[in-house]
Motif scaffolding. Structure first.
Motif, mmCIF file in Angstrom:
data_model
loop_
_atom_site.group_PDB
_atom_site.id
_atom_site.type_symbol
_atom_site.label_atom_id
_atom_site.label_comp_id
_atom_site.label_asym_id
_atom_site.label_seq_id
_atom_site.Cartn_x
_atom_site.Cartn_y
_atom_site.Cartn_z
ATOM 1 N N UNK A 379 0.858 -1.186 0.000
ATOM 2 C CA UNK A 379 0.000 0.000 0.000
ATOM 3 C C UNK A 379 0.894 1.236 0.000
ATOM 4 N N UNK A 380 0.472 2.283 -0.679
ATOM 5 C CA UNK A 380 1.180 3.551 -0.499
ATOM 6 C C UNK A 380 0.680 4.141 0.815
ATOM 7 N N UNK A 403 -9.435 -3.270 1.592
ATOM 8 C CA UNK A 403 -8.471 -3.290 0.489
ATOM 9 C C UNK A 403 -9.063 -4.033 -0.711
ATOM 10 N N UNK A 404 -9.756 -5.143 -0.428
ATOM 11 C CA UNK A 404 -10.398 -5.905 -1.499
ATOM 12 C C UNK A 404 -11.531 -5.101 -2.118
ATOM 13 N N UNK A 405 -12.354 -4.466 -1.267
ATOM 14 C CA UNK A 405 -13.469 -3.657 -1.770
ATOM 15 C C UNK A 405 -12.984 -2.567 -2.713
ATOM 16 N N UNK A 408 -7.437 -2.060 -4.101
ATOM 17 C CA UNK A 408 -6.105 -1.474 -3.974
ATOM 18 C C UNK A 408 -5.059 -2.534 -4.241
ATOM 19 N N UNK A 409 -4.187 -2.279 -5.170
ATOM 20 C CA UNK A 409 -3.001 -3.118 -5.288
ATOM 21 C C UNK A 409 -1.880 -2.265 -5.842
ATOM 22 N N UNK A 456 -4.713 5.861 -6.555
ATOM 23 C CA UNK A 456 -3.630 6.311 -5.669
ATOM 24 C C UNK A 456 -2.494 5.298 -5.540
ATOM 25 N N UNK A 457 -2.486 4.282 -6.404
ATOM 26 C CA UNK A 457 -1.482 3.239 -6.194
ATOM 27 C C UNK A 457 -0.154 3.572 -6.858
ATOM 28 N N UNK A 458 -0.168 4.546 -7.788
ATOM 29 C CA UNK A 458 1.089 4.857 -8.485
ATOM 30 C C UNK A 458 2.035 5.611 -7.569
ATOM 31 N N UNK A 459 3.323 5.380 -7.776
ATOM 32 C CA UNK A 459 4.300 6.180 -7.051
ATOM 33 C C UNK A 459 4.313 7.548 -7.737
#
Ligand code: ADP
Ligand code: ZN
Ligand code: MG
Length: 477
Positions: A379-380, A403-405, A408-409, A456-459
């Motif tokens: 996670x970020x 997280x599943x809902x 997020x990955x 929001x998962x990208x760095x």
């Protein structure tokens, strides 16, 4: 040079369900004069009986304050007239208080200080008078509430020390769950005694200041009083022993009554209440109810965990917070991270959603899981904060569920991110044009969309670099 002597007389309303000598409920905010009975109204012929929980909390306080506990304690009548007390005497303790000769350690800017306790005694509270113009109203709901008075020796040496001590004392009574510690509502009240004298000359003539309903007022009133008494001393005038009141409007203390008017209370033993002799079981229960006190905790956090004074104080100040902090650590969060999350994100969420750390809304193990996922980059940090907030909002205690809902990955690789970016750029050629023309504000606009698209998962740094490449703009701001 002058020396300052300050001693406090602190009253705490004990957290007992019923009043100290009758079965009326102790509850505030009720319709006036609805929580009263013949006992607390002092009708003739009634028989008071002492509340054992009040005795228990008194002994617990005595024990926490290192007092010598009474092997036998009884009550005395303190005789005086005032309309907020219908019996014309207050049931209090005089010759055999619950505890004598103790001390309390507290921390002032990380330094351990000790103030001795003269005695602590249990008594009943008076009613409340509400003054309205030229008449007064009386509410006896509070009359007969369990009140514990703690008298310190005159060992505090500055108004700031008195303020810090009082805050620390408040934290102690809350930790022991003896009192809610609320000064605004009057659950914790303080009278401050102060004298000044030339250095080395010992105690001066004391003045007592009443009506202090915040620790800040205690400091301000004492500061004013120290200045006033020092000025009198320098002018060679005597300080009159008297009781003064703090006037918050004028920022001054004002004379209320002088020593000459002081009353003789004609104390004598309360004949209707038998003396209390604590059993061994009672005293064992007291001892086993003691827990590590806030000052000791704070010191331990500084020494063992290397936390700053400020952070250690924040964490140790409230028992729930301290216990939560320790549970985060024992479930595997590192000390620094545990402290940072509690002070930062968790405090913010608590402010926003009004839950308590101990009520199970965010179990410490769950927070530990989320924090660990930021470490392994599952996670970020941004997502982790979102997960916690969604857990609170949705009443879910398993972070994995949220997280599943949310799906997020971690972004798989740059390839996926590149695809998203080129799609966004293709849809916003205008913005891309502006960026090429040097308008870097549009970068933020496009970045917002990239982050939204990637949940929001990208760095962010990688995303920004790829975005500028895609647009054909190498130059950084
Ligand atoms: P009293 O008999 O007027 O109630 P006490 O001796 O019981 O006075 O003390 C009441 C409070 O005043 C205590 O907290 C004590 O520490 C404080 N005190 C007593 N004498 C002085 C003094 N000379 N200067 C400052 N504080 C004092
Ligand atoms: Zn009653
Ligand atoms: Mg006294």
């Amino acid at each position: 040079m002058v020396e300052i002597f300050i001693g406090l007389e602190i009253h705490i309303q004990l957290m007992t369900r019923s009043k100290v000598f009758c079965s009326c409920e102790m509850i505030s905010g009720e319709e006036p004069n609805t929580r009263i009975c013949p006992v607390c109204m002092g009708y003739p012929g009634v028989l008071p009986a002492v509340n054992e929980q009040a005795l228990f909390l008194s002994y617990l306080m005595g024990s926490a304050l290192n007092c010598t506990l009474a092997q036998k304690t009884w009550f005395d009548r303190k005789n005086y007239f005032y309309p907020d007390m219908t019996k014309n005497y207050q049931i209090s303790q005089f010759s055999s208080p619950v505890g004598r000769g103790g001390w309390m350690d507290y921390l002032e800017k990380g330094e351990l200080k000790r103030v001795h306790i003269h005695d602590i005694h249990l008594e009943e509270d008076a009613g409340k008078m509400v003054h309205q113009g030229n008449f007064s109203l009386l509410d006896y709901n509070r009359a007969g509430s369990s009140l514990l008075e703690i008298v310190t020796e005159p060992e505090l040496t500055s108004p700031e020390a008195a303020e810090v001590f009082l805050q620390s004392f408040r934290s102690l009574v809350r930790c022991l769950r003896a009192c809610d510690g609320n000064m605004e509502t009057g659950s914790l009240r303080c009278d401050a005694n102060v004298s000044v004298n030339s250095l080395g000359m010992g105690l001066g003539t004391k003045v007592e200041i009443k009506n202090l309903n915040s620790s800040r007022f205690v400091r301000k009133a004492l500061e004013y009083e120290v200045r006033r008494q020092s000025r009198l001393m320098q002018a060679g005038k005597p300080v009159i022993q008297e009781t003064r009141l703090w006037n918050e409007q004028s920022g001054k203390t004002e004379s209320m009554r002088t020593k000459e008017e002081a009353k003789d209370y004609r104390y004598f033993p309360e004949p209707d209440i038998p003396p209390f002799v604590p059993s061994e079981a009672f005293l064992n229960r007291v001892t086993s109810s003691l827990t590590e006190l806030p000052a000791a905790r704070e010191l331990r956090y500084i020494r063992e965990y290397g936390l700053t004074e400020e952070t250690a104080h924040y964490l140790a100040e409230e028992r729930e917070r301290a216990e939560y902090f320790e549970e985060l650590i024992s479930s595997g969060t590192e000390v620094a991270a545990a402290a940072a999350w509690i002070k930062g994100e968790l405090a913010k969420l608590q402010g926003r959603y009004a839950f308590s750390l101990s009520d199970g809304t965010l179990p410490p193990q769950a927070v530990t899981t989320v924090v660990r996922m930021t470490g392994t980059e599952e996670l970020t940090v941004q997502q982790a904060k979102q997960v916690l907030e969604l857990m609170v909002q949705r009443g879910i205690v398993q972070p994995e569920e949220v997280i599943a809902q949310e799906g997020f990955k971690k972004a798989e690789d740059d390839g996926e991110l590149k695809e998203i970016i080129s799609k966004i750029v293709a849809e916003h050629l205008n913005a891309a044009e502006q960026i090429r023309d040097g308008n870097m504000k549009a970068v933020g606009y496009l970045m917002g969309m990239v982050m939204k698209e990637t949940r929001q998962s990208a760095d962010p740094r990688t995303a920004r670099r790829l975005l500028l490449e895609e647009i054909g703009c190498k130059q950084e701001e």
